[in-house]
Design a protein around this motif. Structure first.
Motif, PDB file in Angstrom:
ATOM      1  N   SER A 126       3.949   5.351  -5.845  1.00  0.00           N
ATOM      2  CA  SER A 126       3.907   5.273  -7.151  1.00  0.00           C
ATOM      3  C   SER A 126       2.861   6.130  -7.846  1.00  0.00           C
ATOM      4  O   SER A 126       3.114   7.003  -8.605  1.00  0.00           O
ATOM      5  CB  SER A 126       3.448   3.833  -7.536  1.00  0.00           C
ATOM      6  OG  SER A 126       4.627   3.020  -7.232  1.00  0.00           O
ATOM      7  N   ARG A 127       1.640   6.170  -7.298  1.00  0.00           N
ATOM      8  CA  ARG A 127       0.656   7.059  -7.633  1.00  0.00           C
ATOM      9  C   ARG A 127       1.106   8.449  -7.444  1.00  0.00           C
ATOM     10  O   ARG A 127       0.700   9.527  -8.385  1.00  0.00           O
ATOM     11  CB  ARG A 127      -0.723   6.937  -6.816  1.00  0.00           C
ATOM     12  CG  ARG A 127      -1.266   5.788  -6.949  1.00  0.00           C
ATOM     13  CD  ARG A 127      -2.683   5.642  -6.358  1.00  0.00           C
ATOM     14  NE  ARG A 127      -3.333   4.236  -6.843  1.00  0.00           N
ATOM     15  CZ  ARG A 127      -4.276   3.864  -5.989  1.00  0.00           C
ATOM     16  NH1 ARG A 127      -4.695   4.653  -4.751  1.00  0.00           N
ATOM     17  NH2 ARG A 127      -4.998   2.795  -6.286  1.00  0.00           N
ATOM     18  N   ASP A 128       1.803   9.190  -6.403  1.00  0.00           N
ATOM     19  CA  ASP A 128       2.210  10.386  -6.432  1.00  0.00           C
ATOM     20  C   ASP A 128       3.285  10.438  -7.626  1.00  0.00           C
ATOM     21  O   ASP A 128       3.486  11.747  -7.907  1.00  0.00           O
ATOM     22  CB  ASP A 128       2.878  10.621  -4.937  1.00  0.00           C
ATOM     23  CG  ASP A 128       1.882  10.382  -3.817  1.00  0.00           C
ATOM     24  OD1 ASP A 128       0.759  10.640  -4.029  1.00  0.00           O
ATOM     25  OD2 ASP A 128       2.325  10.229  -2.393  1.00  0.00           O
ATOM     26  N   ALA A 129       4.288   9.638  -7.569  1.00  0.00           N
ATOM     27  CA  ALA A 129       5.083   9.928  -8.802  1.00  0.00           C
ATOM     28  C   ALA A 129       4.474  10.105 -10.167  1.00  0.00           C
ATOM     29  O   ALA A 129       4.856  11.142 -10.867  1.00  0.00           O
ATOM     30  CB  ALA A 129       6.261   8.868  -8.640  1.00  0.00           C
ATOM     31  N   VAL A 130       3.579   9.296 -10.404  1.00  0.00           N
ATOM     32  CA  VAL A 130       2.850   9.480 -11.625  1.00  0.00           C
ATOM     33  C   VAL A 130       2.086  10.720 -11.661  1.00  0.00           C
ATOM     34  O   VAL A 130       2.008  11.397 -12.864  1.00  0.00           O
ATOM     35  CB  VAL A 130       1.816   8.314 -11.833  1.00  0.00           C
ATOM     36  CG1 VAL A 130       0.954   8.459 -12.994  1.00  0.00           C
ATOM     37  CG2 VAL A 130       2.519   6.627 -12.107  1.00  0.00           C
ATOM     38  N   GLY A 131       1.589  10.952 -10.707  1.00  0.00           N
ATOM     39  CA  GLY A 131       0.897  12.521 -10.513  1.00  0.00           C
ATOM     40  C   GLY A 131       1.867  13.492 -10.807  1.00  0.00           C
ATOM     41  O   GLY A 131       1.417  14.548 -11.566  1.00  0.00           O
ATOM     42  N   ASP A 132       3.045  13.631 -10.282  1.00  0.00           N
ATOM     43  CA  ASP A 132       4.122  14.594 -10.344  1.00  0.00           C
ATOM     44  C   ASP A 132       4.420  14.522 -11.876  1.00  0.00           C
ATOM     45  O   ASP A 132       4.488  15.672 -12.691  1.00  0.00           O
ATOM     46  CB  ASP A 132       5.290  14.342  -9.454  1.00  0.00           C
ATOM     47  CG  ASP A 132       4.967  14.405  -7.948  1.00  0.00           C
ATOM     48  OD1 ASP A 132       3.758  15.104  -7.661  1.00  0.00           O
ATOM     49  OD2 ASP A 132       5.645  14.038  -7.114  1.00  0.00           O
ATOM     50  N   VAL A 133       4.630  13.405 -12.391  1.00  0.00           N
ATOM     51  CA  VAL A 133       5.118  13.329 -14.039  1.00  0.00           C
ATOM     52  C   VAL A 133       3.986  13.984 -14.706  1.00  0.00           C
ATOM     53  O   VAL A 133       4.300  14.778 -15.663  1.00  0.00           O
ATOM     54  CB  VAL A 133       5.421  11.810 -14.141  1.00  0.00           C
ATOM     55  CG1 VAL A 133       5.444  11.768 -15.870  1.00  0.00           C
ATOM     56  CG2 VAL A 133       6.849  11.229 -13.633  1.00  0.00           C
ATOM     57  N   MET A 134       2.639  13.725 -14.557  1.00  0.00           N
ATOM     58  CA  MET A 134       1.578  13.962 -15.345  1.00  0.00           C
ATOM     59  C   MET A 134       1.539  15.684 -15.097  1.00  0.00           C
ATOM     60  O   MET A 134       1.267  16.301 -16.165  1.00  0.00           O
ATOM     61  CB  MET A 134       0.387  13.549 -14.907  1.00  0.00           C
ATOM     62  CG  MET A 134       0.363  12.022 -15.246  1.00  0.00           C
ATOM     63  SD  MET A 134      -1.218  11.455 -14.820  1.00  0.00           S
ATOM     64  CE  MET A 134      -2.336  12.086 -16.160  1.00  0.00           C
ATOM     65  N   GLU A 168       1.042  -1.000  -0.050  1.00  0.00           N
ATOM     66  CA  GLU A 168      -0.116   0.089   0.278  1.00  0.00           C
ATOM     67  C   GLU A 168       0.687   1.215  -0.027  1.00  0.00           C
ATOM     68  O   GLU A 168       0.583   2.217  -0.578  1.00  0.00           O
ATOM     69  CB  GLU A 168      -0.793   0.004   1.202  1.00  0.00           C
ATOM     70  CG  GLU A 168      -1.924   0.986   1.080  1.00  0.00           C
ATOM     71  CD  GLU A 168      -3.012   0.757   2.524  1.00  0.00           C
ATOM     72  OE1 GLU A 168      -3.168   2.047   3.114  1.00  0.00           O
ATOM     73  OE2 GLU A 168      -3.214  -0.140   2.748  1.00  0.00           O
ATOM     74  N   LYS A 169       1.912   1.180   0.744  1.00  0.00           N
ATOM     75  CA  LYS A 169       2.992   2.367   0.952  1.00  0.00           C
ATOM     76  C   LYS A 169       3.673   2.617  -0.452  1.00  0.00           C
ATOM     77  O   LYS A 169       3.446   3.781  -0.970  1.00  0.00           O
ATOM     78  CB  LYS A 169       4.140   2.085   1.864  1.00  0.00           C
ATOM     79  CG  LYS A 169       4.877   3.026   2.232  1.00  0.00           C
ATOM     80  CD  LYS A 169       5.906   2.775   3.230  1.00  0.00           C
ATOM     81  CE  LYS A 169       7.193   2.685   2.764  1.00  0.00           C
ATOM     82  NZ  LYS A 169       8.371   2.213   3.692  1.00  0.00           N
ATOM     83  N   TYR A 170       4.034   1.779  -1.032  1.00  0.00           N
ATOM     84  CA  TYR A 170       4.815   1.880  -2.549  1.00  0.00           C
ATOM     85  C   TYR A 170       3.675   1.996  -3.677  1.00  0.00           C
ATOM     86  O   TYR A 170       3.875   2.817  -4.581  1.00  0.00           O
ATOM     87  CB  TYR A 170       5.469   0.580  -2.751  1.00  0.00           C
ATOM     88  CG  TYR A 170       6.639   0.283  -2.028  1.00  0.00           C
ATOM     89  CD1 TYR A 170       7.813   1.402  -2.068  1.00  0.00           C
ATOM     90  CD2 TYR A 170       6.987  -0.717  -1.010  1.00  0.00           C
ATOM     91  CE1 TYR A 170       8.787   1.358  -1.511  1.00  0.00           C
ATOM     92  CE2 TYR A 170       8.007  -0.691  -0.284  1.00  0.00           C
ATOM     93  CZ  TYR A 170       9.006   0.043  -0.287  1.00  0.00           C
ATOM     94  OH  TYR A 170      10.183   0.109   0.241  1.00  0.00           O
ATOM     95  N   LEU A 171       2.437   1.752  -3.501  1.00  0.00           N
ATOM     96  CA  LEU A 171       1.310   1.892  -4.360  1.00  0.00           C
ATOM     97  C   LEU A 171       0.982   3.476  -4.301  1.00  0.00           C
ATOM     98  O   LEU A 171       0.903   4.137  -5.189  1.00  0.00           O
ATOM     99  CB  LEU A 171       0.189   1.192  -4.215  1.00  0.00           C
ATOM    100  CG  LEU A 171      -1.082   1.619  -5.089  1.00  0.00           C
ATOM    101  CD1 LEU A 171      -0.710   1.147  -6.567  1.00  0.00           C
ATOM    102  CD2 LEU A 171      -2.320   0.622  -4.732  1.00  0.00           C
ATOM    103  N   LYS A 172       0.896   3.931  -3.082  1.00  0.00           N
ATOM    104  CA  LYS A 172       0.864   5.508  -2.850  1.00  0.00           C
ATOM    105  C   LYS A 172       2.024   6.252  -3.321  1.00  0.00           C
ATOM    106  O   LYS A 172       1.805   7.267  -4.017  1.00  0.00           O
ATOM    107  CB  LYS A 172       0.604   5.891  -1.320  1.00  0.00           C
ATOM    108  CG  LYS A 172       0.344   7.236  -0.864  1.00  0.00           C
ATOM    109  CD  LYS A 172       0.205   7.488   0.293  1.00  0.00           C
ATOM    110  CE  LYS A 172      -0.171   8.770   0.769  1.00  0.00           C
ATOM    111  NZ  LYS A 172       0.445   9.912   0.114  1.00  0.00           N
TER     112      LYS A 172
END
Length: 90
Positions: free
Chosen positions: A65-73, A59-63
């Protein structure tokens, strides 16, 4: 495939060892069953705790990853917006 063969051989060896140990146990069956029950309960608790820890880590790594994808977007969107401004000025 090699790891599957190893795991199968290891499991078979463990089972054979457990059977021999039970046959030659120097204590009563009642006491042995009680010890086995406690060991099973301890193992069950350990597996539950480990599964919970794995779930928490996932769950921690999924969060992250989502944050990183959001930053890239966000960065890509800012870049596209800046490119539109440059193109519209020309």
């Amino acid at each position: 495939m090699e790891s599957l063969k190893f795991f199968a051989a290891f499991s078979a060896g463990m089972a054979a060892g457990a059977v021999v140990a039970l046959l030659y146990a120097p204590q009563s069956g009642t006491r042995t069953r009680r010890q086995l029950r406690r060991g099973y309960q301890d193992a069950t608790d350990y597996v539950r705790d480990a599964a919970g820890n794995v779930g928490n880590q996932a769950e921690k790594y999924l969060k992250k990853s989502r944050d990183a994808v959001g930053d890239v977007m966000d960065s890509a969107q800012n870049l596209a917006t800046g490119a539109r401004r440059v193109v519209s000025f020309r």
